[in-house]
Design a protein around this motif. Structure first.
Motif, PDB file in Angstrom:
ATOM      1  N   ARG A 143      46.109  61.348  19.690  1.00 57.01           N
ATOM      2  CA  ARG A 143      47.584  61.953  19.816  1.00 57.01           C
ATOM      3  C   ARG A 143      48.625  60.663  19.237  1.00 57.01           C
ATOM      4  NH1 ARG A 143      45.132  65.686  20.125  1.00 57.01           N
ATOM      5  NH2 ARG A 143      45.744  67.735  21.099  1.00 57.01           N
ATOM      6  N   VAL A 144      49.520  60.621  18.175  1.00 58.20           N
ATOM      7  CA  VAL A 144      50.315  59.476  17.820  1.00 58.20           C
ATOM      8  C   VAL A 144      51.842  59.887  18.371  1.00 58.20           C
ATOM      9  CG1 VAL A 144      51.094  58.133  16.288  1.00 58.20           C
ATOM     10  CG2 VAL A 144      48.542  58.767  16.074  1.00 58.20           C
ATOM     11  N   GLY A 145      52.511  59.085  19.304  1.00 53.54           N
ATOM     12  CA  GLY A 145      53.928  59.452  19.478  1.00 53.54           C
ATOM     13  C   GLY A 145      54.748  58.753  18.341  1.00 53.54           C
ATOM     14  N   ILE A 146      55.558  59.802  17.823  1.00 54.56           N
ATOM     15  CA  ILE A 146      56.548  59.358  16.548  1.00 54.56           C
ATOM     16  C   ILE A 146      57.812  59.521  17.101  1.00 54.56           C
ATOM     17  CG2 ILE A 146      57.206  60.015  14.126  1.00 54.56           C
ATOM     18  CD1 ILE A 146      54.244  60.938  13.940  1.00 54.56           C
ATOM     19  N   GLU A 147      58.722  58.465  16.769  1.00 53.03           N
ATOM     20  CA  GLU A 147      60.113  58.411  16.999  1.00 53.03           C
ATOM     21  C   GLU A 147      60.767  58.145  15.693  1.00 53.03           C
ATOM     22  OE1 GLU A 147      63.829  56.997  19.500  1.00 53.03           O
ATOM     23  OE2 GLU A 147      61.757  56.214  19.927  1.00 53.03           O
ATOM     24  N   ALA A 148      61.064  59.253  15.086  1.00 54.60           N
ATOM     25  CA  ALA A 148      61.861  59.094  13.784  1.00 54.60           C
ATOM     26  C   ALA A 148      62.634  60.277  13.314  1.00 54.60           C
ATOM     27  CB  ALA A 148      60.725  58.833  12.493  1.00 54.60           C
ATOM     28  N   GLU A 149      63.542  59.811  12.321  1.00 54.25           N
ATOM     29  CA  GLU A 149      64.400  61.013  11.928  1.00 54.25           C
ATOM     30  C   GLU A 149      63.931  61.553  10.425  1.00 54.25           C
ATOM     31  OE1 GLU A 149      68.256  59.895  12.229  1.00 54.25           O
ATOM     32  OE2 GLU A 149      68.255  59.824  14.539  1.00 54.25           O
ATOM     33  N   ASP A 201      52.500  63.144   8.652  1.00 53.85           N
ATOM     34  CA  ASP A 201      51.535  63.335   7.622  1.00 53.85           C
ATOM     35  C   ASP A 201      50.736  62.272   7.681  1.00 53.85           C
ATOM     36  OD1 ASP A 201      50.612  64.619   5.075  1.00 53.85           O
ATOM     37  OD2 ASP A 201      51.191  62.740   4.272  1.00 53.85           O
ATOM     38  N   LEU A 202      51.079  60.785   7.824  1.00 56.08           N
ATOM     39  CA  LEU A 202      50.190  59.847   8.088  1.00 56.08           C
ATOM     40  C   LEU A 202      49.331  60.009   9.231  1.00 56.08           C
ATOM     41  CD1 LEU A 202      49.327  56.869   7.395  1.00 56.08           C
ATOM     42  CD2 LEU A 202      51.080  55.954   8.727  1.00 56.08           C
ATOM     43  N   ALA A 203      49.950  60.269  10.241  1.00 51.35           N
ATOM     44  CA  ALA A 203      48.990  60.480  11.489  1.00 51.35           C
ATOM     45  C   ALA A 203      47.972  61.505  11.288  1.00 51.35           C
ATOM     46  CB  ALA A 203      49.916  61.108  12.581  1.00 51.35           C
ATOM     47  N   ARG A 204      48.017  62.448  10.709  1.00 55.22           N
ATOM     48  CA  ARG A 204      47.346  63.623  10.283  1.00 55.22           C
ATOM     49  C   ARG A 204      46.165  63.148   9.187  1.00 55.22           C
ATOM     50  NH1 ARG A 204      51.995  67.029   9.792  1.00 55.22           N
ATOM     51  NH2 ARG A 204      52.173  68.122  11.976  1.00 55.22           N
ATOM     52  N   ARG A 205      46.607  62.242   8.281  1.00 56.85           N
ATOM     53  CA  ARG A 205      45.646  61.716   7.310  1.00 56.85           C
ATOM     54  C   ARG A 205      44.695  60.722   8.144  1.00 56.85           C
ATOM     55  NH1 ARG A 205      50.047  60.193   4.303  1.00 56.85           N
ATOM     56  NH2 ARG A 205      49.536  58.101   4.063  1.00 56.85           N
ATOM     57  N   LEU A 206      45.021  60.197   9.119  1.00 57.22           N
ATOM     58  CA  LEU A 206      44.189  59.210  10.035  1.00 57.22           C
ATOM     59  C   LEU A 206      43.558  60.156  10.960  1.00 57.22           C
ATOM     60  CD1 LEU A 206      46.995  56.929  11.030  1.00 57.22           C
ATOM     61  CD2 LEU A 206      44.982  56.196   9.575  1.00 57.22           C
ATOM     62  N   GLY A 207      43.463  61.472  11.026  1.00 59.64           N
ATOM     63  CA  GLY A 207      42.657  62.369  12.043  1.00 59.64           C
ATOM     64  C   GLY A 207      43.535  62.430  13.076  1.00 59.64           C
ATOM     65  N   ALA A 208      44.607  62.168  13.314  1.00 54.90           N
ATOM     66  CA  ALA A 208      45.336  62.276  14.523  1.00 54.90           C
ATOM     67  C   ALA A 208      46.398  63.340  14.482  1.00 54.90           C
ATOM     68  CB  ALA A 208      45.997  60.992  14.805  1.00 54.90           C
ATOM     69  N   LEU A 221      59.288  49.825  11.625  1.00 58.87           N
ATOM     70  CA  LEU A 221      58.365  50.446  12.333  1.00 58.87           C
ATOM     71  C   LEU A 221      57.722  49.514  13.064  1.00 58.87           C
ATOM     72  CD1 LEU A 221      55.703  52.855  11.203  1.00 58.87           C
ATOM     73  CD2 LEU A 221      57.285  51.851   9.534  1.00 58.87           C
ATOM     74  N   HIS A 222      57.656  50.060  14.564  1.00 58.43           N
ATOM     75  CA  HIS A 222      56.633  49.247  15.457  1.00 58.43           C
ATOM     76  C   HIS A 222      55.726  50.516  16.064  1.00 58.43           C
ATOM     77  CE1 HIS A 222      58.749  50.866  19.049  1.00 58.43           C
ATOM     78  NE2 HIS A 222      59.928  50.112  18.809  1.00 58.43           N
ATOM     79  N   LEU A 223      54.766  49.518  16.837  1.00 56.02           N
ATOM     80  CA  LEU A 223      53.608  50.353  17.225  1.00 56.02           C
ATOM     81  C   LEU A 223      53.654  50.604  18.689  1.00 56.02           C
ATOM     82  CD1 LEU A 223      50.746  48.926  14.897  1.00 56.02           C
ATOM     83  CD2 LEU A 223      52.296  51.126  14.499  1.00 56.02           C
ATOM     84  N   SER A 224      54.885  50.082  19.446  1.00 51.34           N
ATOM     85  CA  SER A 224      55.024  50.073  21.035  1.00 51.34           C
ATOM     86  C   SER A 224      55.276  51.414  21.457  1.00 51.34           C
ATOM     87  CB  SER A 224      55.901  49.058  21.115  1.00 51.34           C
ATOM     88  OG  SER A 224      56.089  49.241  22.596  1.00 51.34           O
ATOM     89  N   GLY A 225      54.766  51.574  22.745  1.00 45.68           N
ATOM     90  CA  GLY A 225      55.143  52.958  23.306  1.00 45.68           C
ATOM     91  C   GLY A 225      56.259  52.950  24.340  1.00 45.68           C
ATOM     92  N   ALA A 226      56.399  51.399  24.754  1.00 45.98           N
ATOM     93  CA  ALA A 226      57.548  51.352  25.834  1.00 45.98           C
ATOM     94  C   ALA A 226      58.866  50.813  24.979  1.00 45.98           C
ATOM     95  CB  ALA A 226      57.134  50.408  26.847  1.00 45.98           C
ATOM     96  N   ARG A 239      65.961  52.073   7.510  1.00 47.76           N
ATOM     97  CA  ARG A 239      65.551  52.860   8.573  1.00 47.76           C
ATOM     98  C   ARG A 239      64.687  52.505   9.501  1.00 47.76           C
ATOM     99  NH1 ARG A 239      64.242  57.520   4.121  1.00 47.76           N
ATOM    100  NH2 ARG A 239      63.687  55.862   3.155  1.00 47.76           N
ATOM    101  N   VAL A 240      64.591  53.171  10.825  1.00 45.21           N
ATOM    102  CA  VAL A 240      63.825  52.646  11.582  1.00 45.21           C
ATOM    103  C   VAL A 240      62.790  53.706  12.370  1.00 45.21           C
ATOM    104  CG1 VAL A 240      65.219  50.663  12.160  1.00 45.21           C
ATOM    105  CG2 VAL A 240      65.297  52.717  13.494  1.00 45.21           C
ATOM    106  N   ALA A 241      61.648  53.337  12.969  1.00 43.54           N
ATOM    107  CA  ALA A 241      60.980  54.426  13.428  1.00 43.54           C
ATOM    108  C   ALA A 241      59.831  53.761  14.351  1.00 43.54           C
ATOM    109  CB  ALA A 241      60.042  55.060  12.192  1.00 43.54           C
ATOM    110  N   GLY A 242      59.221  54.681  15.273  1.00 47.97           N
ATOM    111  CA  GLY A 242      58.292  54.155  16.189  1.00 47.97           C
ATOM    112  C   GLY A 242      56.926  54.978  15.937  1.00 47.97           C
ATOM    113  N   PHE A 243      55.595  54.165  15.898  1.00 48.67           N
ATOM    114  CA  PHE A 243      54.309  55.081  15.630  1.00 48.67           C
ATOM    115  C   PHE A 243      53.399  54.551  16.514  1.00 48.67           C
ATOM    116  CE2 PHE A 243      50.593  55.516  12.703  1.00 48.67           C
ATOM    117  CZ  PHE A 243      50.589  56.830  12.506  1.00 48.67           C
ATOM    118  N   HIS A 244      53.228  55.415  17.758  1.00 54.49           N
ATOM    119  CA  HIS A 244      52.576  54.753  19.043  1.00 54.49           C
ATOM    120  C   HIS A 244      51.324  55.482  19.231  1.00 54.49           C
ATOM    121  CE1 HIS A 244      51.381  54.553  23.360  1.00 54.49           C
ATOM    122  NE2 HIS A 244      51.305  53.250  22.960  1.00 54.49           N
ATOM    123  N   PRO A 245      50.115  54.945  18.814  1.00 53.35           N
ATOM    124  CA  PRO A 245      48.791  55.739  19.042  1.00 53.35           C
ATOM    125  C   PRO A 245      48.483  55.720  20.729  1.00 53.35           C
ATOM    126  CG  PRO A 245      48.366  53.360  18.362  1.00 53.35           C
ATOM    127  CD  PRO A 245      49.915  53.677  18.142  1.00 53.35           C
TER     128      PRO A 245
END
Length: 293
Positions: free
Chosen positions: A134-140, A149-156, A86-91, A106-112
């Motif tokens: 908010r954290v933008g998540i692109e994943a299946e 769930d990770l975002a929520r544990r971080l408080g997001a 996974l990467h943390l990029s928005g674009a 598997r691949v995913a995006g996780f953008h704060p």
């Protein structure tokens, strides 16, 4: 979640620091030059390692590097089917991770949606940076659920991203972040000239006004936050502003005036949406601003 990070920049520092503060530290931190990540790794109780060593220790591997480096870094790594890349990029689209996908990962995006400014934040500050954002998540499938769930544990709060609309999503993020700086810079320079102080001092005087506008937008929405001469259809005040800007000299005078008038004109839809102006007032305001431009 055996999560490892590759990269020693601000995004990696805030994600790894927040996880460490939660008692869930990364299992590895890697960089092409491990010495560059040594100070950060030490904070998390780790020894910095190479990117390939991160894959040997972690199942979830975050490529926390610049957008242009994501695809070549991904292509250089020995991915296996048990990995999630996974990467943390928005674009950047997930196609940048195609080398991992081709290897069975598997691949995913996780953008704060957050400005992460501190290159070496204390653990508490790293955790606070995620609170309420908010954290933008692109994943299946289960990957998407695990990242939510990770975002929520971080408080997001998680936001589902449509990969086809990433560019528009990131444009929105940029408008809400760096897009605010040009008007603030203009305000600081105009205030500096009018008050006879340094731009930094003028900005200090004006920032509470900007912060109040942001609070009002949060509480009442952007339409409810609108105030000033545009909200009142006060063309006399706007004409006085334009006269003052037109009288200025210097290399930025023309572009400053153009920016100010463009910003004022961009407020017209908000003025119409307030319902406080009649159709005739709004038309007069529109024509009056256009005549200044």
């Amino acid at each position: 979640m055996k999560l490892g990070l590759i990269g020693a920049g601000r995004a990696a520092a805030h994600l790894g620091g927040a996880l460490t503060a939660l008692g869930e530290p990364p299992v590895a931190l890697g960089a092409r030059e491990p010495a560059r990540a040594a100070a950060l790794a030490h904070r998390w109780g780790l020894q910095a390692c190479t990117p390939a060593e991160v894959l040997a220790r972690a199942d979830w591997v975050v490529l926390a590097v610049r957008d242009e480096a994501i695809a070549p870094l991904c292509a250089s790594l020995p991915w296996q089917a048990h990995h999630v890349a996974l990467h943390l990029s928005g674009a950047t689209p997930l196609s940048a991770l195609c080398a991992a996908r081709e290897a069975g990962a598997r691949v995913a995006g996780f953008h704060p949606l957050q400005l992460l400014a501190d290159p070496l934040p204390p653990l508490d500050a790293a955790r606070t940076a995620w609170q309420g954002i908010r954290v933008g998540i692109e994943a299946e499938g289960e990957v998407g659920r695990a990242l939510a769930d990770l975002a929520r544990r971080l408080g997001a709060e998680p936001l589902a991203l449509n990969g086809a609309l990433r560019a528009g999503y990131h444009a929105a993020a940029n408008a809400a972040a760096s897009g605010l700086l040009a008007p603030l810079d203009l305000a600081a320079r105009l205030g500096s000239e009018a008050l006879g102080v340094a731009p930094e001092e003028a900005l200090k005087a004006l920032l509470p006004l900007a912060e109040g506008t942001l609070r009002a937008a949060r509480e009442r929405g952007v339409v409810g936050a609108l105030s000033g001469p545009v909200a009142r259809a006060d063309l006399g005040v706007l004409a006085a502003h334009d006269a003052a800007l037109s009288a200025r000299a210097g290399p930025l005078a023309r572009s400053d005036r153009a920016l100010y008038l463009a910003l004022i004109h961009a407020l017209l839809p908000l003025a119409a949406a307030t319902g406080r102006l009649s159709e005739a007032e709004w038309q007069a305001l529109d024509q009056g601003i256009k005549s200044l431009r």
